[in-house]
Design an enzyme around this catalytic site. Structure first.
Site, short mmCIF file in Angstrom:
data_model
loop_
_atom_site.label_atom_id
_atom_site.label_comp_id
_atom_site.label_asym_id
_atom_site.label_seq_id
_atom_site.Cartn_x
_atom_site.Cartn_y
_atom_site.Cartn_z
N GLY A 128 0.85 -1.19 0.00
CA GLY A 128 0.00 0.00 0.00
C GLY A 128 0.88 1.23 0.00
O GLY A 128 0.84 2.05 0.90
N GLU A 180 -3.10 -8.97 -2.41
CA GLU A 180 -3.58 -10.35 -2.37
C GLU A 180 -3.46 -11.01 -3.75
O GLU A 180 -3.49 -12.23 -3.86
CB GLU A 180 -5.05 -10.41 -1.94
CG GLU A 180 -5.31 -10.05 -0.48
CD GLU A 180 -5.43 -8.55 -0.23
OE1 GLU A 180 -4.98 -7.74 -1.06
OE2 GLU A 180 -5.98 -8.20 0.83
N GLU A 194 1.99 1.04 6.04
CA GLU A 194 1.29 1.97 6.93
C GLU A 194 -0.19 1.64 6.76
O GLU A 194 -0.84 2.14 5.86
CB GLU A 194 1.62 3.42 6.55
CG GLU A 194 1.29 4.41 7.64
CD GLU A 194 -0.18 4.77 7.68
OE1 GLU A 194 -0.99 3.95 8.20
OE2 GLU A 194 -0.52 5.85 7.21
N GLU A 203 -11.13 -0.15 8.87
CA GLU A 203 -10.83 -0.38 7.45
C GLU A 203 -10.11 -1.71 7.21
O GLU A 203 -10.01 -2.17 6.09
CB GLU A 203 -10.05 0.77 6.83
CG GLU A 203 -10.90 2.05 6.82
CD GLU A 203 -10.35 3.15 5.97
OE1 GLU A 203 -9.12 3.31 5.90
OE2 GLU A 203 -11.16 3.86 5.34
N1 SAH Z 1 2.29 4.10 2.25
C1 SAH Z 1 1.65 5.34 1.92
C2 SAH Z 1 0.13 5.22 1.85
C3 SAH Z 1 -0.52 4.67 3.10
S1 SAH Z 1 -2.29 4.61 3.01
C4 SAH Z 1 2.06 6.41 2.89
O1 SAH Z 1 2.60 6.04 3.94
O2 SAH Z 1 1.85 7.59 2.64
C5 SAH Z 1 -2.63 2.98 2.56
C6 SAH Z 1 -2.49 2.71 1.06
O3 SAH Z 1 -2.58 1.31 0.89
C7 SAH Z 1 -3.56 3.31 0.19
O4 SAH Z 1 -2.97 4.00 -0.87
C8 SAH Z 1 -4.38 2.13 -0.31
O5 SAH Z 1 -4.88 2.29 -1.63
C9 SAH Z 1 -3.34 1.01 -0.27
N2 SAH Z 1 -3.87 -0.34 -0.05
C10 SAH Z 1 -4.73 -0.74 0.93
N3 SAH Z 1 -4.97 -2.07 0.86
C11 SAH Z 1 -4.24 -2.52 -0.19
C12 SAH Z 1 -4.09 -3.80 -0.78
N4 SAH Z 1 -4.73 -4.87 -0.30
N5 SAH Z 1 -3.27 -3.91 -1.85
C13 SAH Z 1 -2.63 -2.83 -2.36
N6 SAH Z 1 -2.76 -1.59 -1.85
C14 SAH Z 1 -3.54 -1.42 -0.78
#
Ligand code: SAH
Length: 410
Positions: A128, A180, A194, A203
């Site tokens: 993410g 996944e 994060e 969430e």
């Molecule tokens: N790492 C970044 C964003 C954190 S917010 C920072 O620290 O600024 C979490 C991010 O994870 C979001 O952009 C969301 O789209 C992504 N995300 C959440 N679940 C995910 C998943 N299963 N696979 C890929 N991305 C995911």
């Protein structure tokens, strides 16, 4: 005859998407697949329904509109809300909020910086990655052999440009897709993410992290964060109480108190996100009510997590509710090195998560030395998988007892 016909028309058939156990005489218990007749949609959350001749309240979110004549209705709703969830991360608003949160972002930077020597030649997954900030820290401050930056939202297209613009394309590979579902060419030494939400789990992005851990983390690999805790404190919330409840006592010299039950329903049923609690609003020292170990935590453990608390009131005041926040720790890769901590509580630097406030229906006066004890449970919504219900049970000096469940959001 007329009345009967009308009655029949207004009753709707619904199928239970999962089992539910009613917790008082007014609520119906049912099993997954049961067909219920809904007589009245009393509120957005609770409906008046009938099962095998018995009537009672049922939680609306557990029901799916009738599968008629044995035909399963095509599920149109997306209980994971992927579209809405990843849609919101495809725009800048949330990324701006997160990147503007210095306390949060600098903590991740510090984790990479203080472990840069150990990260040399390591393979990292940033789950993410959003705008790629953590991956870019890795590439700039350490010398990993490879960073896989995984992002499901459309932000990934820009993240590729940002990686290039900052000269990190040799080290950082952006993979657009859900963690996944993506395939990596190798397993990783470090899984950084994060993923934390309001009250830590809201969430439930943590589920994706646990699944990625089980699939992609090497034996002996590192999880960042490595552990997490939820903290709780009984608190005063004078201004919020005054603005939402006491307000109705005498607006413009009039008695509007008949609106107070409505106010309670509207403002105190769900937790208040983004509440800032001042240290002086805390009636006691905080207590860690839940502890999660990111190496051993299992997806099934997320269904219901329980904790206990025992607080000793430090000063007289009004107990309006409980305030919750989380902290996470990043273990050091150096032998004996100190972990880095991100604490979102009232005694630490403010973050964009702020704190979460759970208001009691009625405030309770408390005095120094009073004991407030009880339990908390976080129950994941069986249908809306990013949501949960937080239930608090408490007693003051073992006598005044209360219990309240807060849907977050469904
Ligand atoms: N790492 C970044 C964003 C954190 S917010 C920072 O620290 O600024 C979490 C991010 O994870 C979001 O952009 C969301 O789209 C992504 N995300 C959440 N679940 C995910 C998943 N299963 N696979 C890929 N991305 C995911």
């Amino acid at each position: 005859m007329q009345a009967e016909e009308e009655d029949e028309v207004s009753v709707e058939e619904y199928v239970a998407r999962s089992s539910f156990t009613g917790n008082d005489n007014d609520q119906l218990s049912f099993s997954s697949g049961d067909v219920l007749l809904v007589h009245a949609k009393t509120s957005s959350e609770w409906w008046w329904a009938e099962l095998r001749g018995v009537k009672g309240y049922v939680p609306a979110s557990y029901l799916l509109q009738g599968a008629q004549e044995g035909e399963e209705e095509e599920e149109e709703e997306d209980p994971w809300q992927h579209k809405e969830y990843f849609g919101s991360y495809g725009t800048l608003r949330l990324h701006l909020e997160m990147l503007s949160d210095k306390s949060r972002t600098e903590t991740y930077r510090q984790v990479i910086l203080s472990n840069s020597a150990s990260l040399r030649n390591k393979v990292v997954m940033d789950l993410g990655c959003g705008t790629g900030i953590i991956s870019l820290f890795c590439a700039q401050l350490a010398e990993p052999s490879e960073v896989y930056a995984v992002e499901a939202s459309s932000m990934a297209e820009y993240t590729r440009q940002l990686v290039k613009q900052n000269g990190c394309e040799e080290l950082v590979t952006v993979l657009q897709g859900r963690a996944e579902e993506i395939e990596l060419p190798e397993r990783v030494d470090v899984l950084v993410s994060e993923w934390m939400g309001n009250c830590l789990l809201f969430e439930f992005m943590v589920e994706s992290v646990l699944r990625a851990r089980d699939r992609w983390l090497k034996e002996g690999g590192v999880m960042w964060p490595s552990s997490a805790a939820l903290s709780l404190v009984p608190c005063q919330a004078d201004s919020y109480y005054a603005e939402t409840m006491a307000f109705w006592e005498q607006p413009y010299g009039l008695d509007f108190t008949p609106l107070q039950p409505l106010a309670q329903q509207e403002f105190f049923t769900k937790p208040k996100f983004s509440h800032v609690i001042e240290p002086e609003d805390c009636l006691t020292a905080p207590c860690d009510v839940l502890q999660l170990d990111m190496y051993t935590l299992q997806v099934k453990d997320l269904e219901e997590i329980k904790g206990h608390f025992h607080f000793c009131v430090e000063k007289s005041g009004v107990f309006h509710g409980f305030s919750a926040w989380f902290k996470v720790q990043f273990e050091s890769l150096q032998r004996g090195g100190a972990p880095v901590e991100l604490n979102t509580g009232p005694n630490s630097e403010p973050t964009h998560w702020k704190q979460t406030l759970f208001m009691l229906d009625r405030p309770v006066s408390v005095h120094a030395e009073d004991a407030i004890s009880g339990s908390i449970s976080l129950r994941r919504n069986p249908v809306w998988r990013r949501h949960m219900t937080v239930t608090l049970h408490w007693s003051v000096n073992c006598s005044q007892v209360g219990t309240k469940s807060f849907p977050m959001w469904r």
